[in-house]
Design a protein around this motif. Structure first.
Motif, PDB file in Angstrom:
ATOM      1  N   UNK A 195     -22.211  -2.578   6.653  1.00  0.00           N
ATOM      2  CA  UNK A 195     -21.272  -2.073   5.566  1.00  0.00           C
ATOM      3  C   UNK A 195     -20.005  -1.300   6.134  1.00  0.00           C
ATOM      4  N   UNK A 196     -18.881  -1.259   5.321  1.00  0.00           N
ATOM      5  CA  UNK A 196     -17.652  -0.674   5.836  1.00  0.00           C
ATOM      6  C   UNK A 196     -17.561   0.405   4.509  1.00  0.00           C
ATOM      7  N   UNK A 197     -17.055   1.610   4.809  1.00  0.00           N
ATOM      8  CA  UNK A 197     -16.701   2.339   3.698  1.00  0.00           C
ATOM      9  C   UNK A 197     -15.218   2.726   4.088  1.00  0.00           C
ATOM     10  N   UNK A 198     -14.446   2.725   2.731  1.00  0.00           N
ATOM     11  CA  UNK A 198     -12.981   3.225   3.205  1.00  0.00           C
ATOM     12  C   UNK A 198     -12.418   3.611   1.402  1.00  0.00           C
ATOM     13  N   UNK A 199     -11.166   3.984   1.468  1.00  0.00           N
ATOM     14  CA  UNK A 199     -10.520   4.462   0.372  1.00  0.00           C
ATOM     15  C   UNK A 199      -9.361   3.524   0.117  1.00  0.00           C
ATOM     16  N   UNK A 200      -9.301   3.024  -0.964  1.00  0.00           N
ATOM     17  CA  UNK A 200      -7.996   2.059  -1.189  1.00  0.00           C
ATOM     18  C   UNK A 200      -7.359   2.403  -2.542  1.00  0.00           C
ATOM     19  N   UNK A 201      -6.402   1.463  -3.038  1.00  0.00           N
ATOM     20  CA  UNK A 201      -5.824   1.700  -4.136  1.00  0.00           C
ATOM     21  C   UNK A 201      -6.134   0.864  -5.171  1.00  0.00           C
ATOM     22  N   UNK A 202      -6.175   1.052  -6.556  1.00  0.00           N
ATOM     23  CA  UNK A 202      -6.403   0.054  -7.511  1.00  0.00           C
ATOM     24  C   UNK A 202      -5.122   0.180  -8.649  1.00  0.00           C
ATOM     25  N   UNK A 203      -4.648  -1.070  -9.056  1.00  0.00           N
ATOM     26  CA  UNK A 203      -3.907  -0.989 -10.266  1.00  0.00           C
ATOM     27  C   UNK A 203      -4.382  -1.504 -11.379  1.00  0.00           C
ATOM     28  N   UNK A 204      -4.395  -0.720 -12.610  1.00  0.00           N
ATOM     29  CA  UNK A 204      -4.979  -1.146 -13.690  1.00  0.00           C
ATOM     30  C   UNK A 204      -4.111  -1.816 -14.479  1.00  0.00           C
ATOM     31  N   UNK A 253      -0.099  -0.933 -15.444  1.00  0.00           N
ATOM     32  CA  UNK A 253       0.956  -1.498 -14.051  1.00  0.00           C
ATOM     33  C   UNK A 253       2.051  -2.466 -14.774  1.00  0.00           C
ATOM     34  N   UNK A 254       1.452  -3.312 -15.244  1.00  0.00           N
ATOM     35  CA  UNK A 254       2.762  -4.316 -15.520  1.00  0.00           C
ATOM     36  C   UNK A 254       4.004  -3.810 -16.778  1.00  0.00           C
ATOM     37  N   UNK A 255       3.140  -3.224 -17.809  1.00  0.00           N
ATOM     38  CA  UNK A 255       3.945  -2.430 -18.873  1.00  0.00           C
ATOM     39  C   UNK A 255       4.678  -1.390 -18.034  1.00  0.00           C
ATOM     40  N   UNK A 256       4.296  -0.635 -16.977  1.00  0.00           N
ATOM     41  CA  UNK A 256       5.177   0.079 -16.302  1.00  0.00           C
ATOM     42  C   UNK A 256       6.463  -0.440 -15.484  1.00  0.00           C
ATOM     43  N   UNK A 257       6.072  -1.598 -14.896  1.00  0.00           N
ATOM     44  CA  UNK A 257       6.993  -2.349 -14.438  1.00  0.00           C
ATOM     45  C   UNK A 257       8.042  -2.721 -15.517  1.00  0.00           C
ATOM     46  N   UNK A 258       7.617  -3.301 -16.396  1.00  0.00           N
ATOM     47  CA  UNK A 258       8.417  -3.810 -17.565  1.00  0.00           C
ATOM     48  C   UNK A 258       9.401  -2.703 -18.137  1.00  0.00           C
ATOM     49  N   UNK A 316       0.672  -1.203  -0.070  1.00  0.00           N
ATOM     50  CA  UNK A 316       0.038  -0.138   0.016  1.00  0.00           C
ATOM     51  C   UNK A 316       0.769   1.423  -0.178  1.00  0.00           C
ATOM     52  N   UNK A 317       1.685   1.391   1.082  1.00  0.00           N
ATOM     53  CA  UNK A 317       2.827   2.277   0.963  1.00  0.00           C
ATOM     54  C   UNK A 317       3.652   2.735  -0.194  1.00  0.00           C
ATOM     55  N   UNK A 318       4.099   1.845  -1.084  1.00  0.00           N
ATOM     56  CA  UNK A 318       4.669   1.902  -2.391  1.00  0.00           C
ATOM     57  C   UNK A 318       3.810   2.318  -3.429  1.00  0.00           C
ATOM     58  N   UNK A 319       2.626   1.824  -3.484  1.00  0.00           N
ATOM     59  CA  UNK A 319       1.655   2.089  -4.512  1.00  0.00           C
ATOM     60  C   UNK A 319       1.050   3.799  -4.308  1.00  0.00           C
ATOM     61  N   UNK A 320       0.867   3.913  -2.890  1.00  0.00           N
ATOM     62  CA  UNK A 320       0.422   5.295  -2.501  1.00  0.00           C
ATOM     63  C   UNK A 320       1.214   6.281  -3.007  1.00  0.00           C
ATOM     64  N   UNK A 321       2.471   6.081  -2.820  1.00  0.00           N
ATOM     65  CA  UNK A 321       3.662   7.223  -3.535  1.00  0.00           C
ATOM     66  C   UNK A 321       3.610   6.990  -4.846  1.00  0.00           C
ATOM     67  N   UNK A 322       3.212   5.993  -5.618  1.00  0.00           N
ATOM     68  CA  UNK A 322       3.383   6.253  -7.041  1.00  0.00           C
ATOM     69  C   UNK A 322       1.933   6.938  -7.594  1.00  0.00           C
ATOM     70  N   UNK A 370      -2.179   3.640 -11.603  1.00  0.00           N
ATOM     71  CA  UNK A 370      -2.548   3.390 -10.196  1.00  0.00           C
ATOM     72  C   UNK A 370      -3.511   4.699  -9.669  1.00  0.00           C
ATOM     73  N   UNK A 371      -4.479   4.391  -9.129  1.00  0.00           N
ATOM     74  CA  UNK A 371      -5.244   5.582  -8.214  1.00  0.00           C
ATOM     75  C   UNK A 371      -5.822   5.025  -7.293  1.00  0.00           C
ATOM     76  N   UNK A 372      -6.294   6.041  -6.459  1.00  0.00           N
ATOM     77  CA  UNK A 372      -7.400   6.034  -5.350  1.00  0.00           C
ATOM     78  C   UNK A 372      -8.632   5.550  -5.666  1.00  0.00           C
TER      79      UNK A 372
END
Length: 341
Positions: A133-142, A146-151, A72-78, A89-91
């Motif tokens: 129910x639970x409400x929260x904000x998280x991250x999503x990798x499209x 994301x794989x192309x960015x890693x490559x 989470x920390x790594x992707x939040x920075x991106x 990557x987006x919230x």
């Protein structure tokens, strides 16, 4: 010794992120990624890429939480950088809803995601079938972005990528000093892991740009995950099914279930069906092993079996795998210096 040669087998999110962590922690290594499939043809390309952890019954909770927190920390920075759009990557904010109040009202990851809280009565009116129910904000990798960015990151650091079907890890012993097994469901055949089994997941990718919030049924079967360009609708969890062919009846069922949570999806356009086989076992296999034949040894690090939770913990497990690779290299260098004495 000369630059240690490391082969990473597998080019999904686990393989690519492990290769990147190895380069970051051991810059002197020469790293090569070997896979018979690269993006957009990996299991990771089908995944929704949502950071909502799956619980591994055979792994201590504090370890799972550490993996999730590091990811989470790594992707939040991106997500907070100029590269967010390219990396996909987006919230995303939304709701996890339950027909009955769960035993565990505070999941172990509730203080890692952002703004976790119980849903209000007013919010629950949107979901008349659900009581809690639970409400929260998280991250999503499209994916594929994301794989192309890693490559791209890997290529910039000099990592080689080769399309190659590895039938047996031992075939790499003459070319590489250390082999890292990130083969996902391929490990079933590659290393004969009978504890590994597929959980087939069928999803729909649709055009519905008005859907901005994620919605996940607490049982994990029905979910709506908006990405940058498409919304992922799911899903299925079919244990021991190896079929990669989409089933039209399942498509209809997924669509109806998602429309019952979000009726506006009736207007969704351009519906595409995707199928992936989640590489599942009781716990992620993250460990060192030494293969040997006729006095020749090959150090191996395994990092596979992430099931439906791979994106949520990929960076954390990659860091641990890279640490284990470092241990293998230190052991090799130690045995070499002893041999010189």
């Amino acid at each position: 010794m000369a630059a240690p040669k490391v082969a990473v087998v597998g080019a999904g999110v686990i393989g690519l992120s492990t290769a990147l962590c190895i380069v970051e922690t051991c810059p002197s290594c020469s790293v090569t990624v070997l896979s018979d499939q690269f993006s957009p043809n990996t299991t990771s390309d089908v995944a929704a890429g949502m950071l909502i952890p799956h619980t591994y019954s055979g792994t201590p909770i504090h370890v799972q939480k550490q993996w999730f927190k590091e990811t989470f920390t790594y992707l939040f920075a991106i997500s907070n950088s100029a590269e967010a759009s390219e990396a996909g990557i987006h919230l995303v904010s939304g709701w996890q809803v339950f027909k009955n109040t769960p035993k565990e009202e505070l999941p172990f990851w509730s203080d890692v995601v952002l703004g976790f809280r119980p849903m209000s009565e007013a919010e629950l009116q949107k979901f008349p079938q659900h009581r809690f129910g639970q409400a929260f904000t998280t991250l999503k990798c499209d994916c594929p972005p994301y794989l192309l960015w890693l490559e791209k990151r890997l290529k910039a650091t000099g990592v080689q990528m080769h399309t190659r079907k590895v039938a047996d890890l031992w075939e790499l012993h003459s070319e590489y000093n250390v082999v890292v097994n990130c083969a996902g469901i391929g490990a079933h055949q590659l290393v004969g892991d009978k504890k590994l089994f597929p959980i087939r997941g069928q999803v729909l990718k649709v055009h519905a740009p008005w859907v901005k919030n994620f919605i996940r049924d607490g049982d994990g079967l029905t979910y709506i995950y908006p990405g940058i360009h498409r919304v992922t609708l799911g899903g299925t969890r079919e244990k021991d099914s190896w079929s990669l062919s989409p089933d039209p009846g399942t498509t209809k069922d997924i669509f109806e279930r998602c429309c019952s949570l979000e009726p506006s999806l009736r207007g969704a356009q351009d519906i595409k069906m995707k199928v992936g086989l989640r590489p599942s076992r009781q716990c992620v296999r993250l460990q060192r092993e030494v293969l040997s034949q006729g006095g020749v040894k090959l150090p191996v690090v395994h990092n596979y079996g992430h099931g439906s939770g791979g994106f949520s913990v990929h960076r954390g497990t990659a860091k641990e795998a890279a640490r284990l690779v470092g241990e293998c290299i230190a052991a090799l260098q130690g045995s070499l210096s002893r041999a010189k004495l």
